[in-house]
Design a protein around this motif. Sequence first.
Motif, mmCIF file in Angstrom:
data_model
loop_
_atom_site.group_PDB
_atom_site.id
_atom_site.type_symbol
_atom_site.label_atom_id
_atom_site.label_comp_id
_atom_site.label_asym_id
_atom_site.label_seq_id
_atom_site.Cartn_x
_atom_site.Cartn_y
_atom_site.Cartn_z
ATOM 1 N N PHE A 110 26.611 -21.279 51.522
ATOM 2 C CA PHE A 110 25.504 -20.708 50.746
ATOM 3 C C PHE A 110 24.214 -20.742 51.577
ATOM 4 N N ALA A 111 23.993 -21.865 52.252
ATOM 5 C CA ALA A 111 22.779 -22.014 53.074
ATOM 6 C C ALA A 111 22.786 -20.999 54.219
ATOM 7 N N HIS A 112 23.949 -20.793 54.791
ATOM 8 C CA HIS A 112 24.044 -19.841 55.905
ATOM 9 C C HIS A 112 23.715 -18.425 55.408
ATOM 10 N N LEU A 113 24.240 -18.098 54.239
ATOM 11 C CA LEU A 113 24.012 -16.784 53.640
ATOM 12 C C LEU A 113 22.510 -16.537 53.429
ATOM 13 N N LEU A 114 21.843 -17.492 52.787
ATOM 14 C CA LEU A 114 20.410 -17.302 52.526
ATOM 15 C C LEU A 114 19.622 -17.293 53.829
ATOM 16 N N SER A 115 19.995 -18.164 54.757
ATOM 17 C CA SER A 115 19.245 -18.264 56.021
ATOM 18 C C SER A 115 19.282 -16.970 56.824
ATOM 19 N N THR A 116 20.329 -16.169 56.616
ATOM 20 C CA THR A 116 20.416 -14.944 57.406
ATOM 21 C C THR A 116 19.790 -13.746 56.675
ATOM 22 N N HIS A 117 19.339 -13.952 55.434
ATOM 23 C CA HIS A 117 18.795 -12.804 54.695
ATOM 24 C C HIS A 117 17.326 -12.935 54.302
ATOM 25 N N VAL A 118 16.734 -14.122 54.405
ATOM 26 C CA VAL A 118 15.295 -14.253 54.126
ATOM 27 C C VAL A 118 14.654 -15.009 55.291
ATOM 28 N N ASP A 119 13.316 -14.930 55.367
ATOM 29 C CA ASP A 119 12.635 -15.549 56.516
ATOM 30 C C ASP A 119 12.291 -17.011 56.279
ATOM 31 N N SER A 120 12.081 -17.381 55.033
ATOM 32 C CA SER A 120 11.731 -18.776 54.754
ATOM 33 C C SER A 120 12.035 -19.072 53.290
ATOM 34 N N LEU A 121 12.072 -20.369 52.990
ATOM 35 C CA LEU A 121 12.501 -20.809 51.651
ATOM 36 C C LEU A 121 11.581 -21.914 51.147
ATOM 37 N N ILE A 122 11.163 -21.771 49.887
ATOM 38 C CA ILE A 122 10.403 -22.840 49.224
ATOM 39 C C ILE A 122 11.181 -23.234 47.979
ATOM 40 N N THR A 123 11.385 -24.521 47.787
ATOM 41 C CA THR A 123 12.142 -24.954 46.613
ATOM 42 C C THR A 123 11.557 -26.246 46.052
ATOM 43 N N VAL A 124 12.070 -26.629 44.892
ATOM 44 C CA VAL A 124 11.610 -27.856 44.234
ATOM 45 C C VAL A 124 12.755 -28.871 44.233
ATOM 46 N N ASP A 125 12.489 -30.064 44.677
ATOM 47 C CA ASP A 125 13.454 -31.165 44.658
ATOM 48 C C ASP A 125 14.908 -30.703 44.722
ATOM 49 N N PRO A 126 15.338 -30.224 45.886
ATOM 50 C CA PRO A 126 16.758 -29.860 46.006
ATOM 51 C C PRO A 126 17.604 -31.124 45.931
ATOM 52 N N HIS A 127 18.862 -30.971 45.547
ATOM 53 C CA HIS A 127 19.711 -32.158 45.379
ATOM 54 C C HIS A 127 20.122 -32.698 46.758
ATOM 55 N N LEU A 128 19.206 -33.439 47.375
ATOM 56 C CA LEU A 128 19.494 -34.019 48.687
ATOM 57 C C LEU A 128 20.118 -35.386 48.477
ATOM 58 N N HIS A 129 21.397 -35.456 48.672
ATOM 59 C CA HIS A 129 22.082 -36.730 48.505
ATOM 60 C C HIS A 129 22.690 -37.121 49.850
ATOM 61 N N ARG A 130 23.767 -36.452 50.211
ATOM 62 C CA ARG A 130 24.343 -36.783 51.532
ATOM 63 C C ARG A 130 23.606 -36.067 52.658
ATOM 64 N N TYR A 131 22.999 -34.928 52.336
ATOM 65 C CA TYR A 131 22.076 -34.323 53.312
ATOM 66 C C TYR A 131 20.732 -35.001 53.071
ATOM 67 N N HIS A 132 19.999 -35.264 54.142
ATOM 68 C CA HIS A 132 18.709 -35.914 53.965
ATOM 69 C C HIS A 132 17.563 -34.929 54.043
ATOM 70 N N ASN A 133 17.867 -33.762 54.596
ATOM 71 C CA ASN A 133 16.828 -32.793 54.838
ATOM 72 C C ASN A 133 17.436 -31.394 54.758
ATOM 73 N N LEU A 134 16.660 -30.427 54.256
ATOM 74 C CA LEU A 134 17.222 -29.067 54.168
ATOM 75 C C LEU A 134 17.525 -28.480 55.541
ATOM 76 N N SER A 135 16.828 -28.991 56.568
ATOM 77 C CA SER A 135 17.067 -28.430 57.909
ATOM 78 C C SER A 135 18.456 -28.788 58.440
ATOM 79 N N GLU A 136 19.131 -29.727 57.791
ATOM 80 C CA GLU A 136 20.524 -30.005 58.180
ATOM 81 C C GLU A 136 21.430 -28.845 57.758
ATOM 82 N N LEU A 137 20.933 -28.034 56.845
ATOM 83 C CA LEU A 137 21.732 -26.953 56.271
ATOM 84 C C LEU A 137 21.167 -25.573 56.573
ATOM 85 N N TYR A 138 19.844 -25.457 56.393
ATOM 86 C CA TYR A 138 19.182 -24.147 56.498
ATOM 87 C C TYR A 138 18.595 -23.960 57.892
ATOM 88 N N SER A 139 18.781 -22.778 58.458
ATOM 89 C CA SER A 139 18.261 -22.551 59.808
ATOM 90 C C SER A 139 16.899 -21.852 59.786
#
Length: 293
Positions: A110-139
Motif C-alpha cells: 500500500f505504501a509503495h502504491l501511494l509513494s509512486t502516485h503522490v508527491d508527499s503525505l500528511i497524516t495523523v497518528d499512523p499506527h506505528l507499532h513495529r515500524y517506528h517511522n513512516l520513512s521505513e515504508l514510504y519513499s
Amino acid sequence: MKSLVFNFPFPSPLGALITQGMGAEEGRFLLKSFPDGESYLRLESPVKDRSVLINAPLVHPNGWILDLLFLSDTLRAQEAKQVILVAPYLAYMRQDKIFHPGESLTSATFAHLLSTHVDSLITVDPHLHRYHNLSELYSIPTTVVHAAPLISAWIHENVQDPFLIGPDAESSQWVKEIAKDLPFIVLNKTRHADGHVRITWPQEVTIGNKTPVFVDDIVSSGETLLEALAHLKNQGTKAPICLAIHPIFAGNAYEEIKAAGVHKIVTCNTIPHPSNQIDLSPLLLKALKEFQQ
Ligand code: R5P
C-alpha cells in the motif's frame, strides 16, 4: 495562484475546514461509473502549475483506492505543481509484519502504491507499532501530526477527575502523552487468530470514584474496547468515556460500544462520524503551512 483542495471521495467537514483555513479553492472533478463498474474521471478545475492537495480519509480504501490513483495521476498529467495527499487516517498500517508464513505484507504494498502516485503525505497518528517511522515504508516526504495535545485539552476541559486507560501496549505512546499529570494505566492485550481479544487487568489497580476514560488510536471491530469495558463492569465504576483518534467503527461496532454502558464516545475528525467532537484541522493546517514553506 491559490492552492486547490480536492476532497475525495466526497466533501467532508474536515476538508471544508482545511480548504477555508488555507484560503484555498475547492478542486472540482467528475467521477462516475460505466455500466460495467469501471470509473470515469474528469477534472473540472484547471490545475496547471498549482499546488494541489487531496484530502482523503483512507478508511475502507479497497472500494476506491483505484479512483484516488486515477485522480492523482490526472492531476500530474495536467501539470499540477505538486500533489500532496492529506490522509488523516492512513490505512493498511496494521499488517506491519508477516505473522504467518505466506501472508502478504499489505502495509508495504500500500505504501509503495501511494509513494509512486503522490508527491508527499500528511497524516495523523499512523499506527506505528513495529515500524517506528513512516520513512521505513514510504519513499516520499511524510509529515505526522499528533492528536495528543487536542485530546488532552478536551479531557482537561470536559472530564472531572479522569483516570485514563490504554487498552494495550501499543496505546501507551498516546496515553502517556495525553495523560500528562493525570493518572493512567496501560492494559495487556492478546489478539487470537480469530480476531477475538483477551485483556488482562492488574488486580492492584482500581479506578475508585474517578471517571474512566479509554484512549485508543483506532476503533475498528470494537473488540478491544468491548473487552476492556467488561473489566470495568466488575469494578462498578462510573460510566466510562471512550476516546479514539480514528473512528472506523466497522459493522455494528459503534452501536455495540454504546450499548455496553458507556457515558460517551468521543472521536477526532480524521474519519467523518457522528462521534467526531475533536477537530484536528488546526494541527493539520499548521503542518501544511510548514510543509509548503
Ligand atoms: C491495535 O493495536 C490498535 O491500537 C487498536 O487497539 C485496534 O486496532 C482496535 O481494533 P478493534 O477495534 O478491531 O479491536
